[in-house]
Design an enzyme around this catalytic site. Sequence first.
Site, PDB file in Angstrom:
ATOM      1  N   PRO A   9      37.198  39.486  41.876  1.00 24.29           N
ATOM      2  CA  PRO A   9      37.902  40.416  40.980  1.00 24.29           C
ATOM      3  C   PRO A   9      38.972  41.198  41.741  1.00 24.29           C
ATOM      4  O   PRO A   9      38.719  41.680  42.844  1.00 24.29           O
ATOM      5  CB  PRO A   9      36.782  41.338  40.490  1.00 24.29           C
ATOM      6  CG  PRO A   9      35.531  40.544  40.661  1.00 24.29           C
ATOM      7  CD  PRO A   9      35.746  39.704  41.878  1.00 24.29           C
ATOM      8  N   GLU A  10      40.145  41.296  41.151  1.00 28.89           N
ATOM      9  CA  GLU A  10      41.237  42.040  41.772  1.00 28.89           C
ATOM     10  C   GLU A  10      41.580  43.240  40.903  1.00 28.89           C
ATOM     11  O   GLU A  10      40.900  43.522  39.916  1.00 28.89           O
ATOM     12  CB  GLU A  10      42.429  41.107  41.998  1.00 28.89           C
ATOM     13  CG  GLU A  10      42.046  39.906  42.853  1.00 28.89           C
ATOM     14  CD  GLU A  10      43.206  39.026  43.270  1.00 28.89           C
ATOM     15  OE1 GLU A  10      44.359  39.505  43.281  1.00 28.89           O
ATOM     16  OE2 GLU A  10      42.956  37.833  43.577  1.00 28.89           O
TER      17      GLU A  10
ATOM     18  N   LYS B  87      40.002  48.295  44.329  1.00 26.12           N
ATOM     19  CA  LYS B  87      38.883  47.584  43.711  1.00 26.12           C
ATOM     20  C   LYS B  87      37.636  48.449  43.582  1.00 26.12           C
ATOM     21  O   LYS B  87      36.597  47.976  43.114  1.00 26.12           O
ATOM     22  CB  LYS B  87      38.554  46.334  44.543  1.00 26.12           C
ATOM     23  CG  LYS B  87      39.721  45.358  44.652  1.00 26.12           C
ATOM     24  CD  LYS B  87      39.364  44.197  45.568  1.00 26.12           C
ATOM     25  CE  LYS B  87      40.561  43.305  45.834  1.00 26.12           C
ATOM     26  NZ  LYS B  87      40.243  42.184  46.732  1.00 26.12           N
TER      27      LYS B  87
END
Length: 298
Positions: free
Chosen positions: A2-3, A60
């Site tokens: 996930p970014e 993040k």
Amino acid sequence: MPELPDVERARKLLHERCVGRKITRVCAADDSIVFVGVGKADIEAQLLGRKVVGSGRRGKQFWLLLSGGLSLLMHFGMTGEVHIQGETLSHYRKIEVDVGETWPPQYTKLELEFNHMRVAYTDPRRLGRIRTFLGDASESPMVAKLGFDPVLDPPSPEDFARAVMRRKTPIKALLLNQEFSAGVGNWIADEVLFQSQIHPAHFANALSREQTDLILDQLKRVCVTAVEVNAESKLFPKTWLFHYRWAKGRSHTAQLPDGRNIEFVTVGGRTSAFVPDVQMLAPKTEDVPVDRSKRRRK
């Protein structure tokens, strides 16, 4: 992994569903890897009965602000995700957890109940992290050490140029450094460099001011655009490399719609997609051998 856009999507979802609600039940997994510095019984006791009063994100890292000044900080690692019971997720990443009609989902590490609404944090590979912090979450060690956020507080062109040009490292590796640019992951860095027409192995200290200005502009544009469409990849611009970069290791060569080949090189320990026709490595910068081992012709 996930970014920034994925994490902002999760933060926004939790903010919309949870702010103003009281946590009426907590169920934490007995997992000393995912939960940092707090055990199952402790985190359940810390969270139970608190009201969600806000949320935040940097890079993040994201968090829920709770009554009493407590923050619940979360990081997705490679496969973390947030689920709301009865709602279907839809964005670009392959979801490794099949929620279906079963609740809580498989691989749930933390489940929060707000009367009749339930939220689950899942993480199959256990590379995500959950921790609590008493005080302003932005002052917690994990958040305070992060660099600028391309959406929240991008630097001025002058400051960005100075920071880049003093680093003797490939520009792709620098962009992936969370203490430099928080939230930038592999596909974002590749997209920014493709749009900027700069090779990922080009050394940062060999870039011109014109190039650093272009990188900063594209970094802001790519991140803001992805956030504005809630990380839904089908809504990303069709001119983005993103849509065509995933063919490595498959039975065909990765190509853009106009036939230009996409090649792959390892930079900073990460596989980088680039288009050699427009991202040429300057003669005075160090080159990195292109990985063609998994490419096959049609």
